[in-house]
Design an enzyme around this catalytic site. Structure first.
Site, PDB file in Angstrom:
ATOM      1  N   PHE A 147       0.863  -1.175   0.000  1.00 32.64           N
ATOM      2  CA  PHE A 147       0.000   0.000   0.000  1.00 32.64           C
ATOM      3  C   PHE A 147       0.898   1.223   0.000  1.00 32.64           C
ATOM      4  CE2 PHE A 147      -2.315   3.545   1.788  1.00 32.64           C
ATOM      5  CZ  PHE A 147      -3.454   3.531   1.006  1.00 32.64           C
ATOM      6  N   ASP A 232       9.582   2.681   1.726  1.00 34.22           N
ATOM      7  CA  ASP A 232       8.423   3.495   2.053  1.00 34.22           C
ATOM      8  C   ASP A 232       8.173   3.392   3.554  1.00 34.22           C
ATOM      9  OD1 ASP A 232       5.933   4.567   2.543  1.00 34.22           O
ATOM     10  OD2 ASP A 232       4.973   3.701   0.772  1.00 34.22           O
ATOM     11  N   LYS A 261       3.025  11.399   6.878  1.00 33.56           N
ATOM     12  CA  LYS A 261       2.159  11.212   8.036  1.00 33.56           C
ATOM     13  C   LYS A 261       2.701  11.913   9.277  1.00 33.56           C
ATOM     14  CE  LYS A 261      -0.187   7.074   6.345  1.00 33.56           C
ATOM     15  NZ  LYS A 261      -1.373   7.789   5.841  1.00 33.56           N
TER      16      LYS A 261
END
Length: 406
Positions: A147, A232, A261
């Protein structure tokens, strides 16, 4: 006198969203109006312990006073210039983030998906200009179950049909291999490979942690093959797993790190591609950009986040409380939990499907004052703010035990 406007109830606000908001999310039926630290409060005043932390965007808690103060200070001075001009906050942000990660250069963006898209572009350009891959032939190897976002390019290499169906035609140039399988990865890498792009821990897939040695193997394989290792760490990074970066659990340093984030402190969207100079050095003026990327408000908050991480306190806290989380979940195996995976303050918990789906369990926990989020099937994710106390964490585990037993 005009009567004060009546505050709409949770039910009324949810109903008001229905005709005017695109239905790209299916949130739990809670309407948050206020928050502080690890707790949120809905419009009726009910309090909930936040055990999701905005998918790690709130690592430092809601309205962390240090970060709020940094934002307020910058709001009073300057918020946006665009990158048409320099601003006085960007240098410190880039310097401190490069130092924190052990890399050389920073490309500031806004969202995690933008960071991934930027890395794809940079890796391809690096492959053509540095590695010598023929034009338009560059490939990037990714892992099944990944994801990385939901833009058209990113869903092109997703294996989640919910994210893909109806959005083709898809962007070519990606090879998908099983996660945690070095042999499959090696077979997919060839002279056209620009990069291997993986999550050190797959968050959306259910906090899937690879075998010890996998990340080391990826690092060695990419170095041997002459391609880039892109990690990531948008969800796994910045303290979540008990280290600044999840790759540190194996002592490896990728060529490119993707951060987001928590980098915005739960205040503003901030993301970054952090890489070796040779890699980000391929970009020239006009080839990539973002109006808001590197804006002074984001840079000020990002610098404050880096200063918090430099103390090491949050990483240590996540490591120590991670033991409490792991032990608490271990005690629930066979009592409604069929398995779990955890690292630091992050866990994917597989609930016995006979008890309910992940969504149903999340709704039952919500009714008991605990907010979590389901992922696939009967799996729920736990990722509280790193500011959570041991007492709060044990209380949440107790409520989970109660819900599973009921």
């Amino acid at each position: 006198m005009t009567a004060p406007a009546r505050t709409r109830s949770s039910a009324e606000l949810i109903q008001a969203e229905e005709p005017v908001l695109a239905h790209n999310y299916h949130p739990l039926p809670v309407v948050v109006a206020r928050a502080e630290g690890t707790w949120v409060e809905d419009v009726e005043g009910r309090r909930y312990l936040d055990m999701l932390a905005g998918y790690s965007a709130l690592n430092f808690g809601h309205r962390n006073p240090v970060l709020i103060e940094a934002a307020h200070r910058q709001l009073d001075r300057l918020t946006l210039t665009s990158r048409a001009f320099h601003n006085d906050q960007l240098a410190e942000f880039a310097q401190s983030l490069a130092e924190l990660t052990g890399l050389d250069m920073v490309l500031p963006m806004n969202t995690g998906a933008e960071a991934v898209e930027s890395a794809v572009k940079v890796a391809r350009k690096w492959a053509y200009e540095v590695k010598g891959v023929p034009a338009d032939r560059a490939t990037i190897v990714v892992a099944a179950g990944n994801f990385h976002g939901r833009t058209t390019t990113i869903v092109s290499f997703s294996t989640d049909e919910t994210a893909r169906a109806g959005f083709g035609p898809f962007t070519p140039g990606f090879r998908i291999v099983p996660y945690n399988d070095l042999a499959a990865l090696e077979a997919a890498v060839d002279e056209t490979t620009a990069a291997v792009l993986i999550e050190p821990i797959q968050g959306e897939a259910g906090v899937v942690i690879p075998d010890e040695g996998y990340l080391t193997g990826v690092r060695e394989l990419t170095r041997r093959a002459g391609c880039l290792f892109i990690a990531d760490e948008i969800q796994s990074g910045l303290g979540r797993t008990g280290r600044t970066l999840a790759v540190e659990h194996e002592g490896v340093l990728p060529d490119v790190l993707l951060l987001g984030k928590a980098l915005g402190g739960g205040i503003v969207p901030v993301s970054a591609v952090v890489a070796r100079r040779e890699v980000l050095g391929v970009l020239r003026p006009g080839e990539h950009g973002s109006t808001f990327g590197g804006n002074p408000l984001a840079a000020a908050v990002g610098s404050a986040v880096v200063r918090l991480l430099k103390t090491g306190d949050f990483q240590l806290r996540a490591a120590e409380l991670g033991v409490v989380l792991r032990d608490g979940l271990t005690s629930l195996v066979g009592k409604g939990v069929v398995g779990f995976r955890s690292r630091g303050l992050w866990a994917g918990v597989d609930v016995d499907p006979t008890i309910g789906t992940g969504r149903e369990v999340s709704e039952r926990l919500m009714a008991e004052g605990i907010l979590v989020k389901d992922t696939h099937g009967s799996t729920i994710r736990l990722a509280p703010p790193l500011t959570i106390t041991e007492q709060e964490l044990r209380s949440a585990l107790g409520v989970l035990e109660k819900v599973l037993a009921a």
